[in-house]
Write a protein that holds these residues in place. Structure first.
Motif, PDB file in Angstrom:
ATOM      1  N   ASP A  97      64.553  40.627 110.444  1.00  0.00           N
ATOM      2  CA  ASP A  97      63.230  40.635 109.804  1.00  0.00           C
ATOM      3  C   ASP A  97      62.159  40.189 110.798  1.00  0.00           C
ATOM      4  O   ASP A  97      61.065  40.772 110.865  1.00  0.00           O
ATOM      5  N   ARG A 101      59.036  42.363 112.392  1.00  0.00           N
ATOM      6  CA  ARG A 101      57.663  41.866 112.272  1.00  0.00           C
ATOM      7  C   ARG A 101      56.981  41.766 113.634  1.00  0.00           C
ATOM      8  O   ARG A 101      55.804  42.138 113.787  1.00  0.00           O
ATOM      9  N   ASP A 105      53.629  43.908 114.804  1.00  0.00           N
ATOM     10  CA  ASP A 105      52.453  43.230 115.348  1.00  0.00           C
ATOM     11  C   ASP A 105      52.080  43.814 116.708  1.00  0.00           C
ATOM     12  O   ASP A 105      50.910  44.071 116.994  1.00  0.00           O
TER      13      ASP A 105
END
Length: 315
Positions: A97, A101, A105
């Motif tokens: 996860d 992420r 970004d």
């Protein structure tokens, strides 16, 4: 001009071979390259004979029309550690996860190299899918565990209710004995053996038992025996809890795919055999370094946790 390096190319045009040679890079026809970025420059990911990333060749162009080269840079891969296979399913879920992420970004800058890297996009798409799959599998496994716990809880209340009623029925106090025997006759219609029935059958029998105990003519008998009212209320609560757990289990079963342990193997393989080698190869490129170093840090933290746990288990 850069120091001469040896790396391999295959199925490359004579034109590119000549360009590499002009900059002192020797070509061995054993492997291939992948074009990972192209604007005013070209960046090639070099693969070795085993199709594993080996390094990066980056060309800066002065004139895009004539392909006149201003400079050439060669970066050898940084050796990133792979994820220790003993990682727990929940730990891998959390790690994947975080990696997804971090990628999102980094790729949010549409003008940056990372957002235009189709190879990295493909790898991270696999990671994201497997990460979502393992999250779903963990939830499914948890609902099974919760359902078992809810069944154990209601079975415990039924045993306690049986023991209490039989205990009161054995007491040589006429009023209590009579009340206990009246209630016990209701309980014995179903018996303690209902805890051996299937989940669905036990639920049906408990609901019927609770309905019988709710009869108005039993109210005074229940109130006369200390603790019986509380046990019947506990059985109601336990059955309601089981119903909720069963609903969650049914919902999870409908959407269930592979088990978490099976997905774990595929996710580790994708991370260790695709993402980590790729990041190792492109680590030195300025546009990737921040993202790659953050991924490396997260992997190192996960590995450190596993190492500490392994050492403790060995003592």
């Amino acid at each position: 001009m850069p120091t001469k390096h040896f790396f391999c190319l295959r199925n490359d045009s004579e034109r590119w071979q000549n360009i590499f040679s002009a900059f002192g890079i020797f070509i061995l026809p054993l492997s291939s390259y992948i074009l990972i970025f192209e604007t005013r420059s070209l960046t090639f990911l070099i693969l070795d004979g085993g199709n594993k990333p080996f390094g990066i060749v980056h060309f800066d162009f002065y004139d895009r029309m004539t392909n006149q080269i201003l400079a050439i840079h060669f970066f050898v891969e940084v050796k990133m550690n792979k994820i220790i296979s003993k990682i727990r399913v929940s730990e891998l879920d959390s790690l994947s996860d975080v990696l997804v992420r971090l990628y999102k970004d980094a790729a949010s800058d549409e003008a940056g190299m990372i957002s235009k890297d189709a190879n990295l996009l493909g790898i991270m798409a696999q990671v994201e899918k497997l990460s979502a799959d393992i999250t779903t599998a963990i939830k499914s496994d948890k609902t099974t565990s919760n359902l078992d716990e809810a069944d154990i809880a209601r079975d415990s209340v039924i045993r306690n209710l049986s023991d209490a009623l039989n205990g009161y029925a054995a007491i040589p106090v006429p009023s209590r004995k009579a009340a206990a025997e009246k209630l016990l006759s209701v309980f014995n219609k179903y018996g303690k053996q209902i805890i051996t029935k299937s989940y669905a059958e036990e639920s049906s029998l408990i609901e019927s038992m609770l309905e019988d105990f709710a009869a108005e003519n039993l109210k005074s008998d229940i109130e006369s025996l200390e603790g019986i009212s509380d046990l019947i209320a506990s059985l109601r609560t336990a059955q309601d809890s089981f119903n909720s757990s069963n609903d969650a289990y049914t919902n999870a079963s409908v959407n269930k795919g592979e088990c978490a342990s099976s997905i774990k193997k595929n996710l580790i393989a994708t991370l260790n055999d695709q993402l980590v080698p790729y990041l190792s190869a492109i680590y030195a490129l300025p546009a990737y370094k921040d993202f790659a170093s953050k991924c490396e840090s997260e992997i190192e933290k996960a590995n450190a946790t596993i190492s500490v746990r392994t050492k403790k288990a060995a003592k």
